[in-house]
Write a protein that holds these residues in place. Structure first.
Motif, PDB file in Angstrom:
ATOM      1  N   GLY A   1       0.814  -1.210   0.000  1.00 50.84           N
ATOM      2  CA  GLY A   1       0.000   0.000   0.000  1.00 50.84           C
ATOM      3  C   GLY A   1       0.843   1.254   0.000  1.00 50.84           C
ATOM      4  O   GLY A   1       0.572   2.205  -0.751  1.00 50.84           O
ATOM      5  N   ILE A   2       1.899   1.267   0.816  1.00 50.18           N
ATOM      6  CA  ILE A   2       2.799   2.420   0.870  1.00 50.18           C
ATOM      7  C   ILE A   2       3.551   2.568  -0.455  1.00 50.18           C
ATOM      8  O   ILE A   2       3.662   3.664  -1.015  1.00 50.18           O
ATOM      9  CB  ILE A   2       3.794   2.269   2.039  1.00 50.18           C
ATOM     10  CG1 ILE A   2       3.057   2.375   3.383  1.00 50.18           C
ATOM     11  CG2 ILE A   2       4.893   3.321   1.948  1.00 50.18           C
ATOM     12  CD1 ILE A   2       2.441   3.717   3.669  1.00 50.18           C
ATOM     13  N   GLN A   3       4.070   1.452  -0.961  1.00 49.60           N
ATOM     14  CA  GLN A   3       4.851   1.501  -2.199  1.00 49.60           C
ATOM     15  C   GLN A   3       4.007   1.963  -3.379  1.00 49.60           C
ATOM     16  O   GLN A   3       4.447   2.771  -4.196  1.00 49.60           O
ATOM     17  CB  GLN A   3       5.438   0.117  -2.498  1.00 49.60           C
ATOM     18  CG  GLN A   3       6.538   0.111  -3.551  1.00 49.60           C
ATOM     19  CD  GLN A   3       7.769   0.889  -3.112  1.00 49.60           C
ATOM     20  OE1 GLN A   3       8.075   0.945  -1.923  1.00 49.60           O
ATOM     21  NE2 GLN A   3       8.454   1.509  -4.053  1.00 49.60           N
ATOM     22  N   SER A   4       2.790   1.463  -3.462  1.00 46.69           N
ATOM     23  CA  SER A   4       1.919   1.855  -4.573  1.00 46.69           C
ATOM     24  C   SER A   4       1.531   3.329  -4.472  1.00 46.69           C
ATOM     25  O   SER A   4       1.400   4.014  -5.486  1.00 46.69           O
ATOM     26  CB  SER A   4       0.661   0.979  -4.599  1.00 46.69           C
ATOM     27  OG  SER A   4      -0.130   1.182  -3.436  1.00 46.69           O
ATOM     28  N   PHE A   5       1.371   3.832  -3.251  1.00 48.71           N
ATOM     29  CA  PHE A   5       1.070   5.254  -3.064  1.00 48.71           C
ATOM     30  C   PHE A   5       2.234   6.111  -3.544  1.00 48.71           C
ATOM     31  O   PHE A   5       2.041   7.104  -4.266  1.00 48.71           O
ATOM     32  CB  PHE A   5       0.774   5.526  -1.592  1.00 48.71           C
ATOM     33  CG  PHE A   5       0.549   6.984  -1.273  1.00 48.71           C
ATOM     34  CD1 PHE A   5      -0.677   7.565  -1.513  1.00 48.71           C
ATOM     35  CD2 PHE A   5       1.570   7.760  -0.730  1.00 48.71           C
ATOM     36  CE1 PHE A   5      -0.891   8.918  -1.223  1.00 48.71           C
ATOM     37  CE2 PHE A   5       1.376   9.092  -0.434  1.00 48.71           C
ATOM     38  CZ  PHE A   5       0.133   9.679  -0.681  1.00 48.71           C
ATOM     39  N   LEU A   6       3.442   5.718  -3.154  1.00 52.63           N
ATOM     40  CA  LEU A   6       4.627   6.488  -3.560  1.00 52.63           C
ATOM     41  C   LEU A   6       4.844   6.427  -5.066  1.00 52.63           C
ATOM     42  O   LEU A   6       5.308   7.400  -5.678  1.00 52.63           O
ATOM     43  CB  LEU A   6       5.862   5.967  -2.821  1.00 52.63           C
ATOM     44  CG  LEU A   6       5.850   6.144  -1.288  1.00 52.63           C
ATOM     45  CD1 LEU A   6       7.049   5.465  -0.667  1.00 52.63           C
ATOM     46  CD2 LEU A   6       5.817   7.630  -0.921  1.00 52.63           C
ATOM     47  N   GLU A   7       4.504   5.284  -5.665  1.00 55.06           N
ATOM     48  CA  GLU A   7       4.692   5.111  -7.111  1.00 55.06           C
ATOM     49  C   GLU A   7       3.478   5.554  -7.919  1.00 55.06           C
ATOM     50  O   GLU A   7       3.470   5.448  -9.146  1.00 55.06           O
ATOM     51  CB  GLU A   7       5.010   3.634  -7.401  1.00 55.06           C
ATOM     52  CG  GLU A   7       6.329   3.173  -6.796  1.00 55.06           C
ATOM     53  CD  GLU A   7       6.568   1.677  -6.967  1.00 55.06           C
ATOM     54  OE1 GLU A   7       5.714   1.009  -7.602  1.00 55.06           O
ATOM     55  OE2 GLU A   7       7.604   1.189  -6.472  1.00 55.06           O
ATOM     56  N   LYS A   8       2.470   6.033  -7.221  1.00 54.63           N
ATOM     57  CA  LYS A   8       1.233   6.551  -7.862  1.00 54.63           C
ATOM     58  C   LYS A   8       0.612   5.515  -8.808  1.00 54.63           C
ATOM     59  O   LYS A   8       0.311   5.788  -9.960  1.00 54.63           O
ATOM     60  CB  LYS A   8       1.533   7.858  -8.600  1.00 54.63           C
ATOM     61  CG  LYS A   8       1.997   8.963  -7.663  1.00 54.63           C
ATOM     62  CD  LYS A   8       2.232  10.276  -8.396  1.00 54.63           C
ATOM     63  CE  LYS A   8       2.678  11.350  -7.432  1.00 54.63           C
ATOM     64  NZ  LYS A   8       2.926  12.670  -8.099  1.00 54.63           N
ATOM     65  N   ARG A   9       0.419   4.312  -8.278  1.00 52.57           N
ATOM     66  CA  ARG A   9      -0.213   3.237  -9.047  1.00 52.57           C
ATOM     67  C   ARG A   9      -1.225   2.532  -8.159  1.00 52.57           C
ATOM     68  O   ARG A   9      -1.262   2.708  -6.947  1.00 52.57           O
ATOM     69  CB  ARG A   9       0.828   2.225  -9.522  1.00 52.57           C
ATOM     70  CG  ARG A   9       1.624   1.568  -8.403  1.00 52.57           C
ATOM     71  CD  ARG A   9       2.517   0.440  -8.890  1.00 52.57           C
ATOM     72  NE  ARG A   9       3.372  -0.074  -7.827  1.00 52.57           N
ATOM     73  CZ  ARG A   9       2.970  -0.957  -6.914  1.00 52.57           C
ATOM     74  NH1 ARG A   9       1.722  -1.421  -6.918  1.00 52.57           N
ATOM     75  NH2 ARG A   9       3.803  -1.380  -5.981  1.00 52.57           N
ATOM     76  N   ALA A  10      -2.078   1.732  -8.771  1.00 54.52           N
ATOM     77  CA  ALA A  10      -3.062   0.958  -8.007  1.00 54.52           C
ATOM     78  C   ALA A  10      -2.363  -0.155  -7.245  1.00 54.52           C
ATOM     79  O   ALA A  10      -1.476  -0.833  -7.801  1.00 54.52           O
ATOM     80  CB  ALA A  10      -4.098   0.365  -8.934  1.00 54.52           C
ATOM     81  N   PRO A  11      -2.711  -0.367  -5.982  1.00 53.76           N
ATOM     82  CA  PRO A  11      -2.056  -1.430  -5.206  1.00 53.76           C
ATOM     83  C   PRO A  11      -2.509  -2.814  -5.661  1.00 53.76           C
ATOM     84  O   PRO A  11      -3.620  -2.988  -6.158  1.00 53.76           O
ATOM     85  CB  PRO A  11      -2.523  -1.156  -3.773  1.00 53.76           C
ATOM     86  CG  PRO A  11      -3.826  -0.452  -3.938  1.00 53.76           C
ATOM     87  CD  PRO A  11      -3.707   0.375  -5.180  1.00 53.76           C
TER      88      PRO A  11
END
Length: 258
Positions: free
Chosen positions: A243-253
Motif C-alpha cells: 500500500g505504501i509503495q503503490s502510493f509512492l509510485e502513484k499506481r493501483a495497489p
C-alpha cells in the motif's frame, strides 16, 4: 438437492442457502453443512471474502418449524447449541469479511444470521422480521446482542416484542443494514462489494473486524490499547508495504491478503 450451494471464484466464496421451497428455512442438515462451509472458508487461503445469499424468493425464513415439533427431531436446546450458536460464532470469528446479500425475506434466525455478517445489503423488496415473539419465543442467533447495537435499545426492544415487518429501505434508514439496491441490479451491485473486499488487504480487514467487535465491550482505554496492538500487526503485513509503495509510485495497489 443440497441445502447449501458453494462456489469459489475470484477470491470470493459464495454460499447460497438452498431450500427455496421452504424460503431457505433451516433444518439440521442445512445448519451443519453451513458450518462446514464456513470452516472451509476459514482454512482456504485463496478465499478472501464470503458472500452469503439465498436461492429463490427469500433469504432465510429462520427455523423450519416442522423440525422443532418433530418428536424425533433435535429439540430446541440442540438447535441452538449445535446449529445457530456455532454459525454465529463462525461468522464473527472468521478472519475474512462476510457479506450478507439479503435477496428476500429474512425472518427469525435468518434475520439475525444476516445481521451477524460484516456488511449487509438487501434488495428493495426484502424485509426483516424478528418473528420470535409471535411464537412465544426469545430472539436467538445473536439477535439480542447485535440488533440493539445496530439500531439502539428502544427500537430493538419494539421490533423484538411487536414482531414488526421492516422493509429493507426502512432497515437501511435506521442503520440496521448498509445499503439497499433495486431488485434488478441487486446481484451485480452486491457482488461488486464482495469483489472489492476480495481485492483488499485481507489481514487488515480481519484486524478491523476484531477491533470493532471488541469495541462493543471495551472501555476507551482498553480500546485504545487494542487499536495500538493491531495497528502494529497491520503495519507488519506485506499488504501494508504494498500500500505504501503503490502510493509512492502513484499506481493501483496489488494486495495479496498477506
Amino acid at each position: 438437492m443440497l441445502p447449501i450451494l458453494f462456489t469459489i471464484e475470484g477470491g470470493i466464496a459464495t454460499i447460497t442457502l438452498n431450500r427455496p421451497d421452504k424460503l431457505n428455512s433451516f433444518n439440521r442438515e442445512m445448519a451443519l453443512l453451513l458450518q462446514q462451509k464456513l470452516d472451509e472458508c476459514a482454512s482456504t487461503k485463496n478465499i478472501r471474502c464470503v458472500y452469503i445469499t439465498g436461492a429463490g424468493k427469500g433469504f432465510c425464513a429462520g427455523q423450519d418449524l416442522a423440525e422443532v415439533v418433530d418428536p424425533q427431531g433435535p429439540g430446541m436446546q440442540r438447535i441452538l447449541s449445535e446449529h445457530y450458536n456455532p454459525i454465529i460464532a463462525r461468522i464473527r470469528n472468521l478472519q475474512k469479511p462476510v457479506v450478507a446479500a439479503v435477496n428476500g425475506v429474512a425472518a427469525g434466525a435468518g434475520a439475525n444470521i444476516a445481521l451477524a455478517c460484516d456488511i449487509v445489503v438487501a434488495t428493495q423488496s426484502a424485509s426483516f422480521i424478528q418473528a420470535f415473539s409471535k411464537l412465544g419465543l426469545v430472539p436467538d442467533s445473536g439477535g439480542t446482542y447485535m440488533l440493539p447495537r445496530l439500531i439502539g435499545w428502544q427500537k430493538a426492544s419494539a421490533l423484538m416484542m411487536l414482531g414488526d415487518k421492516i422493509a429493507a429501505p426502512q432497515a437501511e434508514q435506521m442503520g440496521m443494514i448498509y445499503k439497499v439496491f433495486p431488485d434488478d441490479d441487486f446481484v451485480n451491485e452486491s457482488k461488486k462489494i464482495a469483489v472489492t473486499l476480495a481485492q483488499m488487504p485481507t489481514k487488515g480487514l480481519a484486524y478491523i473486524k476484531h477491533v470493532l467487535g471488541n469495541s462493543m465491550t471495551n472501555n476507551l482505554e482498553q480500546q485504545l490499547q487494542l487499536e495500538d496492538e493491531f495497528q502494529q500487526k497491520a503495519a507488519n503485513t506485506n499488504d501494508f508495504k504494498e500500500g505504501i509503495q503503490s502510493f509512492l509510485e502513484k499506481r493501483a495497489p496489488q494486495f495479496k491478503g498477506e
